[in-house]
Design an enzyme around this catalytic site. Structure first.
Site, mmCIF file in Angstrom:
data_model
loop_
_atom_site.group_PDB
_atom_site.id
_atom_site.type_symbol
_atom_site.label_atom_id
_atom_site.label_comp_id
_atom_site.label_asym_id
_atom_site.label_seq_id
_atom_site.Cartn_x
_atom_site.Cartn_y
_atom_site.Cartn_z
ATOM 1 N N SER A 296 0.844 -1.099 -0.040
ATOM 2 C CA SER A 296 0.043 0.149 0.097
ATOM 3 C C SER A 296 0.804 1.375 0.017
ATOM 4 O O SER A 296 1.937 1.282 0.293
ATOM 5 C CB SER A 296 -1.105 0.177 1.169
ATOM 6 O OG SER A 296 -1.704 -1.126 1.350
HETATM 7 N N1 SAH Z 1 -0.957 -4.966 4.060
HETATM 8 C C1 SAH Z 1 -0.066 -5.131 2.954
HETATM 9 C C2 SAH Z 1 -1.181 -4.752 1.521
HETATM 10 C C3 SAH Z 1 -1.452 -5.888 0.886
HETATM 11 S S1 SAH Z 1 -2.534 -5.662 -0.685
HETATM 12 C C4 SAH Z 1 0.980 -4.535 2.732
HETATM 13 O O1 SAH Z 1 1.242 -3.850 3.802
HETATM 14 O O2 SAH Z 1 1.793 -4.730 1.822
HETATM 15 C C5 SAH Z 1 -3.691 -6.875 0.020
HETATM 16 C C6 SAH Z 1 -3.726 -8.151 0.210
HETATM 17 O O3 SAH Z 1 -4.814 -8.604 0.637
HETATM 18 C C7 SAH Z 1 -3.132 -9.016 -0.975
HETATM 19 O O4 SAH Z 1 -1.920 -9.664 -0.703
HETATM 20 C C8 SAH Z 1 -4.065 -10.111 -1.261
HETATM 21 O O5 SAH Z 1 -3.692 -11.111 -1.652
HETATM 22 C C9 SAH Z 1 -4.783 -10.054 -0.077
HETATM 23 N N2 SAH Z 1 -6.063 -10.853 0.260
HETATM 24 C C10 SAH Z 1 -7.137 -10.484 -0.531
HETATM 25 N N3 SAH Z 1 -8.045 -11.044 -0.304
HETATM 26 C C11 SAH Z 1 -8.075 -11.861 0.809
HETATM 27 C C12 SAH Z 1 -8.702 -12.929 1.573
HETATM 28 N N4 SAH Z 1 -9.631 -13.245 1.632
HETATM 29 N N5 SAH Z 1 -7.621 -13.123 2.771
HETATM 30 C C13 SAH Z 1 -6.539 -12.943 2.973
HETATM 31 N N6 SAH Z 1 -5.946 -12.032 2.270
HETATM 32 C C14 SAH Z 1 -6.639 -11.416 1.273
#
Ligand code: SAH
Length: 221
Positions: A72
């Site tokens: 993010s």
């Molecule tokens: N917090 C992260 C941002 C990640 S982007 C950081 O600091 O880098 C969002 C993430 O959510 C992705 O890796 C995606 O695979 C995950 N995601 C999406 N749906 C999900 C679900 N149902 N359960 C767990 N993770 C999920």
């Protein structure tokens, strides 16, 4: 604050100056909490992304982390952290580990951070980074975050880092009373950063403007 962060202050574009510039930008864009700014200056964001793009690690932008996902934007990490920690949560659940960056930021403010990722390669890579950074209060799970982590509930705070259509009942049940839940939620064609407070088993919310996250998906990959 972890001493182990210090050894990752690098040269060139990952130098202290590029970090200072990022912190200045965060301040200008409204981040007021000095502890958040201090921690985000310390955490080596460049080790959460591929080396080929590490020169962009201290830009205020989201960056690709593989598997079609992104780390993010720093501003949104700072904003969400600021909102969450104002409630002093001890135990936090994150849905969407991704690179692990947000979890590491939160780990500096909470006793325990539980984080769930549905993509195995991202889960494994984030775990590797937690170890490199010598962080021991993050517990990560490879699973569908829609189910939460019932064995570890209740949580003082829950944060979604992927955009949800709704907050499921099973997740809201895992939030402690007086707990805070922060999520980008889809409202029509927009995503809104919504802060829910749980009072007497009901969720009430306030909105914090438009955001842009990858979608929350179902199942594991
Ligand atoms: N917090 C992260 C941002 C990640 S982007 C950081 O600091 O880098 C969002 C993430 O959510 C992705 O890796 C995606 O695979 C995950 N995601 C999406 N749906 C999900 C679900 N149902 N359960 C767990 N993770 C999920």
């Amino acid at each position: 604050m972890k001493d182990s962060f210090n050894e990752f202050i690098g040269m060139g574009m990952t130098s202290e100056r590029s970090r200072d510039n990022l912190i200045e930008t965060l301040k200008q864009k409204g981040i007021k909490n000095n502890e958040v700014l201090k921690i985000m200056k310390k955490i080596p964001r460049h080790i959460f992304v591929d080396e080929a793009i590490s020169d962009q690690a201290y830009d205020n932008t989201a960056l690709p982390i593989g598997s079609n996902q992104t780390i993010s934007q720093p501003l949104i990490v700072a904003k969400m952290t600021e909102l969450l920690i104002s409630k002093n949560p001890k135990r936090i659940l994150e849905i969407g580990t991704g690179s692990g960056y947000q979890a590491v930021v939160l780990s500096q403010f909470a006793q325990k951070v539980f984080t769930i990722e549905r993509i195995k390669t991202l889960h494994d890579e984030a775990k590797r980074i937690f170890k490199i950074l010598n962080i021991h209060n993050i517990y990560s799970k490879y699973s569908d975050g829609n189910n939460g982590w019932p064995e570890k509930a209740c949580f003082d705070a829950i944060i979604y880092t992927a955009a949800a259509n709704t907050i499921s009942t099973s997740i809201s049940l895992q939030l402690c009373d007086n707990g805070v839940l922060l999520a980008p939620v889809c409202v029509g064609s927009k995503q809104i950063l919504r802060e829910y407070l749980k009072k007497d088993n009901k969720l009430i919310y306030v909105d914090h403007g438009e955001v842009n996250f990858v979608p929350l998906l179902n199942g594991k990959k």
